[in-house]
Design a protein around this motif. Structure first.
Motif, PDB file in Angstrom:
ATOM      1  N   SER A  43       0.897  -1.079  -0.150  1.00 40.98           N
ATOM      2  CA  SER A  43      -0.004   0.113  -0.079  1.00 40.98           C
ATOM      3  C   SER A  43       0.815   1.359   0.021  1.00 40.98           C
ATOM      4  O   SER A  43       0.547   2.044  -0.554  1.00 40.98           O
ATOM      5  CB  SER A  43      -0.845   0.126   1.238  1.00 40.98           C
ATOM      6  N   ASP A  44       2.051   1.045   0.579  1.00 41.60           N
ATOM      7  CA  ASP A  44       2.844   2.287   0.675  1.00 41.60           C
ATOM      8  C   ASP A  44       3.513   2.680  -0.806  1.00 41.60           C
ATOM      9  O   ASP A  44       3.704   3.507  -1.317  1.00 41.60           O
ATOM     10  CB  ASP A  44       4.180   2.244   1.810  1.00 41.60           C
ATOM     11  N   ASN A  45       3.883   1.414  -1.436  1.00 38.18           N
ATOM     12  CA  ASN A  45       4.311   1.583  -2.906  1.00 38.18           C
ATOM     13  C   ASN A  45       3.405   2.312  -3.769  1.00 38.18           C
ATOM     14  O   ASN A  45       3.718   3.027  -4.613  1.00 38.18           O
ATOM     15  CB  ASN A  45       4.878   0.357  -3.347  1.00 38.18           C
ATOM     16  N   LYS A  46       1.929   1.620  -3.543  1.00 39.57           N
ATOM     17  CA  LYS A  46       1.034   2.250  -4.370  1.00 39.57           C
ATOM     18  C   LYS A  46       0.923   3.975  -4.042  1.00 39.57           C
ATOM     19  O   LYS A  46       0.714   4.504  -4.860  1.00 39.57           O
ATOM     20  CB  LYS A  46      -0.353   1.510  -3.969  1.00 39.57           C
ATOM     21  N   GLN A  47       1.017   4.240  -3.002  1.00 40.26           N
ATOM     22  CA  GLN A  47       0.864   5.499  -2.425  1.00 40.26           C
ATOM     23  C   GLN A  47       2.002   6.451  -3.002  1.00 40.26           C
ATOM     24  O   GLN A  47       1.586   7.680  -3.648  1.00 40.26           O
ATOM     25  CB  GLN A  47       0.782   5.867  -1.182  1.00 40.26           C
ATOM     26  N   PHE A  48       3.133   5.713  -3.122  1.00 33.85           N
ATOM     27  CA  PHE A  48       4.500   6.385  -3.817  1.00 33.85           C
ATOM     28  C   PHE A  48       4.070   6.644  -5.285  1.00 33.85           C
ATOM     29  O   PHE A  48       4.659   7.673  -5.688  1.00 33.85           O
ATOM     30  CB  PHE A  48       5.587   5.703  -3.257  1.00 33.85           C
ATOM     31  N   ILE A  49       3.804   5.623  -5.861  1.00 39.14           N
ATOM     32  CA  ILE A  49       3.394   5.506  -7.240  1.00 39.14           C
ATOM     33  C   ILE A  49       2.644   6.745  -7.663  1.00 39.14           C
ATOM     34  O   ILE A  49       2.629   7.563  -8.485  1.00 39.14           O
ATOM     35  CB  ILE A  49       3.095   4.294  -7.907  1.00 39.14           C
ATOM     36  N   ILE A  50       1.241   6.873  -6.749  1.00 43.04           N
ATOM     37  CA  ILE A  50       0.412   7.942  -7.148  1.00 43.04           C
ATOM     38  C   ILE A  50       1.007   9.327  -7.009  1.00 43.04           C
ATOM     39  O   ILE A  50       0.760  10.058  -7.570  1.00 43.04           O
ATOM     40  CB  ILE A  50      -0.819   7.592  -6.011  1.00 43.04           C
ATOM     41  N   GLN A  51       1.768   9.171  -5.820  1.00 47.42           N
ATOM     42  CA  GLN A  51       2.476  10.705  -5.566  1.00 47.42           C
ATOM     43  C   GLN A  51       3.522  11.158  -6.776  1.00 47.42           C
ATOM     44  O   GLN A  51       3.665  12.288  -6.836  1.00 47.42           O
ATOM     45  CB  GLN A  51       3.105  10.719  -4.223  1.00 47.42           C
ATOM     46  N   ALA A  52       4.149  10.123  -7.349  1.00 45.83           N
ATOM     47  CA  ALA A  52       4.996  10.260  -8.388  1.00 45.83           C
ATOM     48  C   ALA A  52       4.393  10.809  -9.637  1.00 45.83           C
ATOM     49  O   ALA A  52       4.752  11.463 -10.468  1.00 45.83           O
ATOM     50  CB  ALA A  52       5.932   8.784  -8.485  1.00 45.83           C
ATOM     51  N   PHE A  53       3.173  10.123  -9.843  1.00 44.83           N
ATOM     52  CA  PHE A  53       2.379  10.487 -11.220  1.00 44.83           C
ATOM     53  C   PHE A  53       1.567  11.812 -11.227  1.00 44.83           C
ATOM     54  O   PHE A  53       1.145  12.419 -12.253  1.00 44.83           O
ATOM     55  CB  PHE A  53       1.277   9.303 -11.341  1.00 44.83           C
ATOM     56  N   LYS A  54       1.186  12.194  -9.840  1.00 43.40           N
ATOM     57  CA  LYS A  54       0.418  13.289  -9.861  1.00 43.40           C
ATOM     58  C   LYS A  54       1.249  14.568 -10.623  1.00 43.40           C
ATOM     59  O   LYS A  54       0.507  15.389 -11.299  1.00 43.40           O
ATOM     60  CB  LYS A  54       0.237  13.776  -8.360  1.00 43.40           C
ATOM     61  N   PRO A  55       2.424  14.843 -10.463  1.00 46.55           N
ATOM     62  CA  PRO A  55       3.095  15.985 -11.057  1.00 46.55           C
ATOM     63  C   PRO A  55       3.113  15.879 -12.761  1.00 46.55           C
ATOM     64  O   PRO A  55       3.466  16.705 -13.407  1.00 46.55           O
ATOM     65  CB  PRO A  55       4.675  16.221 -10.718  1.00 46.55           C
ATOM     66  N   HIS A  56       2.909  14.572 -13.323  1.00 41.21           N
ATOM     67  CA  HIS A  56       3.037  14.320 -14.473  1.00 41.21           C
ATOM     68  C   HIS A  56       1.562  14.178 -15.327  1.00 41.21           C
ATOM     69  O   HIS A  56       1.657  13.962 -16.558  1.00 41.21           O
ATOM     70  CB  HIS A  56       3.670  13.013 -14.860  1.00 41.21           C
ATOM     71  N   LEU A  57       0.399  14.484 -14.584  1.00 45.00           N
ATOM     72  CA  LEU A  57      -0.782  14.175 -15.267  1.00 45.00           C
ATOM     73  C   LEU A  57      -0.916  14.892 -16.525  1.00 45.00           C
ATOM     74  O   LEU A  57      -1.683  14.542 -17.451  1.00 45.00           O
ATOM     75  CB  LEU A  57      -1.676  14.594 -14.173  1.00 45.00           C
ATOM     76  N   GLY A  58      -0.597  16.468 -16.275  1.00 45.66           N
ATOM     77  CA  GLY A  58      -0.541  17.181 -17.509  1.00 45.66           C
ATOM     78  C   GLY A  58       0.141  16.856 -18.637  1.00 45.66           C
ATOM     79  O   GLY A  58      -0.271  16.733 -19.589  1.00 45.66           O
TER      80      GLY A  58
END
Length: 186
Positions: A6-21
């Motif tokens: 679940s932590d890895n999933k959260q880290f991946i989500i946080q890494a994708f957020k700046p790249h959504l645009g």
């Protein structure tokens, strides 16, 4: 200390957020390239040119994304990991330097080129963990902040115990320590 699923999933989500645009723009390029490819299959005359253009359009957009995204994604992933599992310590400043990126702009019309002064203020530091010295550096945008930090200043950092080379400067703590606003500590 291995991160949970679940932590890895959260880290991946946080890494994708700046790249959504950027991912959205890539998706638009894929749609446009797909449209030209589809259009090429429906046109009898010179349809192959549309197919080639559409495919090249999609391939170039995808190559650009696959070239730029992995390193940026890993940077944000590591930052999220350090934020969750990092350990606090102080680092000793070993060097201060100013990298000069001053350049002149050129123009196609008759205007004079502009002289643009750009500097990157770099502070190199080291800290000891498990009787081993680790070195890293941090960057500042503002010259006044760079000048406020002396070689005697202890830098508050956060690092991963599993990989001490991954460090981040605790900028809020440093701004409080120096008595400046957090905005000036970027």
């Amino acid at each position: 200390m291995k991160p949970t699923l679940s932590d890895n999933k959260q880290f991946i989500i946080q890494a994708f957020k700046p790249h959504l645009g950027l991912l959205g723009i890539w998706f638009i390029f894929l749609i446009v390239g797909g449209f030209f490819t589809y259009l090429g299959t429906k046109i009898d005359d010179n349809g192959i040119a549309f197919i080639i253009f559409g495919c090249v359009f999609m391939i170039l957009a995808s190559a650009f994304m696959l070239f730029t995204l992995p390193s940026s994604f890993m940077y944000y992933y590591e930052q999220a990991k350090i934020k969750k599992y990092g350990s606090y310590t102080s680092a000793r400043i070993i060097n201060k330097r100013i990298d000069n990126y001053t350049h002149k702009t050129s123009s196609f019309n008759s205007r004079q080129p502009k002289h643009i002064n750009e500097f990157l203020y770099v502070i190199e530091f080291e800290f000891i963990y498990n009787n081993q010295v680790y070195k890293n550096e941090c960057f500042f945008e503002h010259q006044s902040t760079f000048e406020t930090i002396s070689l005697d200043t202890e830098l508050p950092i956060k690092f991963l115990k599993t990989n001490p080379k991954n460090t981040t400067l605790r900028r809020r703590k440093l701004s409080n320590q120096l008595g400046i606003t957090e905005k000036m500590c970027r």
